[in-house]
Design an enzyme around this catalytic site. Structure first.
Site, PDB file in Angstrom:
ATOM      1  CG  ASP A   1     -11.058  -2.792   3.386  1.00 30.05           C
ATOM      2  OD1 ASP A   1      -9.969  -3.948   4.150  1.00 30.05           O
ATOM      3  OD2 ASP A   1     -10.211  -1.741   3.645  1.00 30.05           O
TER       4      ASP A   1
ATOM      5  CG  HIS B   1      -1.972  -0.889   1.451  1.00 30.94           C
ATOM      6  ND1 HIS B   1      -1.765  -1.868   1.176  1.00 30.94           N
ATOM      7  CD2 HIS B   1      -3.540   0.045   1.550  1.00 30.94           C
ATOM      8  CE1 HIS B   1      -3.025  -2.748   0.597  1.00 30.94           C
ATOM      9  NE2 HIS B   1      -3.812  -1.921   1.180  1.00 30.94           N
TER      10      HIS B   1
ATOM     11  CD  GLU C   1      -5.821   4.264   1.528  1.00 29.47           C
ATOM     12  OE1 GLU C   1      -4.736   3.672   2.622  1.00 29.47           O
ATOM     13  OE2 GLU C   1      -6.880   4.244   2.034  1.00 29.47           O
TER      14      GLU C   1
HETATM   15 ZN   LIG Z   1      -6.463  -1.817   0.744  1.00 34.13          ZN
END
Ligand SMILES: [Zn+2]
Length: 335
Positions: free
Chosen positions: A278, A196, A199
């Protein structure tokens, strides 16, 4: 529903960015909490859903770890995985690469064997309907590198089950340099490397993820547009970004879906893919993410097909299988 949306539902699709705990639906959360005697501050599905109004990444993570605390027994992990795979069948996801986060379970005193055997049993059962599933060993950036390395070592007994090493959780304050040694070790074990990045964090963290962590695939990465040189680099090397549109709006990376940059990146020929992140928490599984983009950007079939094909091209499937899916999709343009 527009013609494009109906057509979308029959396309075979891949999903590359989905945390298994993030697929825990409110009904299942409450059922498992009751069965396992776990106290939650919610008693109805409506209570749980009311808690989905997040301020930012941290407010989401607080609820996410609380939700995962209801998972205790092998059978719980079986149902968590099976619930998601059933959703895959509904959305016609034929290939999925799922993030498993052992630290969340280990913190609750649950052994590797318990969750892995539950997950693997569900995957074996689902294979009968033709879905292919790969698992990603996902570690947590807010923990120490030593703790992550300990989990990497524990996962050696399951190295055939994990295709990649990744990292999630809080990016700000946990820069790529913190995990350089971990990623060296992961590379030495033959894992594909991803993380990740970009973001909440700025473009320099994406550079660090590529150079210091040696990541070959970036989860999210949408902040790359702050640095035109980085966009050019991602395009030139076709480094995949696993983008999660509804997640980004829920966590306020973008104020609204119309502000999202995924379609600009697609037009610039960056290898962007659509994913749900999610899905139980962010208002939709994979097809809901596609529908949101189709509606917001008035996408045509060519645009949608490009995104769906990218999902396979960015996967860890062998080249021959990627080509087979891409060819199949090309044949569906007129359908
Ligand atoms: Zn994620």
């Amino acid at each position: 529903m527009t013609m494009t949306s109906e057509w979308l539902s029959v396309l075979p699709k891949a999903e590359l960015h989905m945390h298994i705990d993030g697929s825990l639906q409110a009904e299942r959360m409450l059922q498992l909490a009751k069965k396992n005697g776990i106290d939650l501050p919610y008693s109805t599905v409506e209570d749980v859903k009311a808690a989905y109004q997040f301020e930012d990444l941290q407010s989401f993570l607080d609820l996410y770890y609380l939700g995962a605390s209801v998972l205790r027994e092998e059978d719980d992990f079986y149902h968590l995985m099976m619930d998601y795979l059933v959703k895959c069948r509904e959305d016609n996801i034929v290939h999925t690469e799922i993030m498993v986060e052992p630290q969340t379970y280990l913190a609750n005193g649950i052994d590797f064997d318990v969750f892995m055997s539950g997950f693997k049993r569900a995957i074996t059962d689902a294979k009968s309907w033709g879905i292919s599933v790969l698992l990603i060993l996902s570690l947590l950036k807010h923990t120490t590198e030593d703790e992550c390395i300990a989990v990497l070592n524990m996962a050696d007994d399951y190295s055939d089950d994990f295709v990649a090493l990744g990292m999630a959780s809080t990016e700000i304050g946990n820069p790529p340099e913190k995990f350089q040694r971990l990623y060296e070790l992961g590379k030495g074990r033959g894992y594909n490397l991803q993380t990740h990045s970009g973001e909440e964090g700025a473009a320099d963290l994406i550079w660090g993820s590529l150079e210091t962590m040696q990541a070959m695939r970036i989860d999210h990465g949408v902040r790359c547009t702050d640095d035109p040189q980085l966009v050019e680099h991602l395009k030139k090397h076709q480094i995949p970004l696993t983008v999660c549109p509804l997640s980004n709006v829920r966590l306020r990376v973008f104020d609204k879906i119309e502000d999202h940059n995924i379609i600009d990146l697609l037009k610039e020929e960056v290898l962007v893919t659509v994913n749900s992140d999610d899905p139980a928490y962010f208002g939709g599984f994979l097809n809901d993410n596609y529908h949101a983009l189709i509606d917001a950007f008035d996408l045509d079939k060519t645009d949608v097909l490009a995104l769906v094909k990218n999902g396979f091209r960015a996967s860890y499937l062998p080249e021959s299988r990627i080509n087979a899916f891409v060819n199949e999709l090309d044949g569906m343009l007129g359908g």
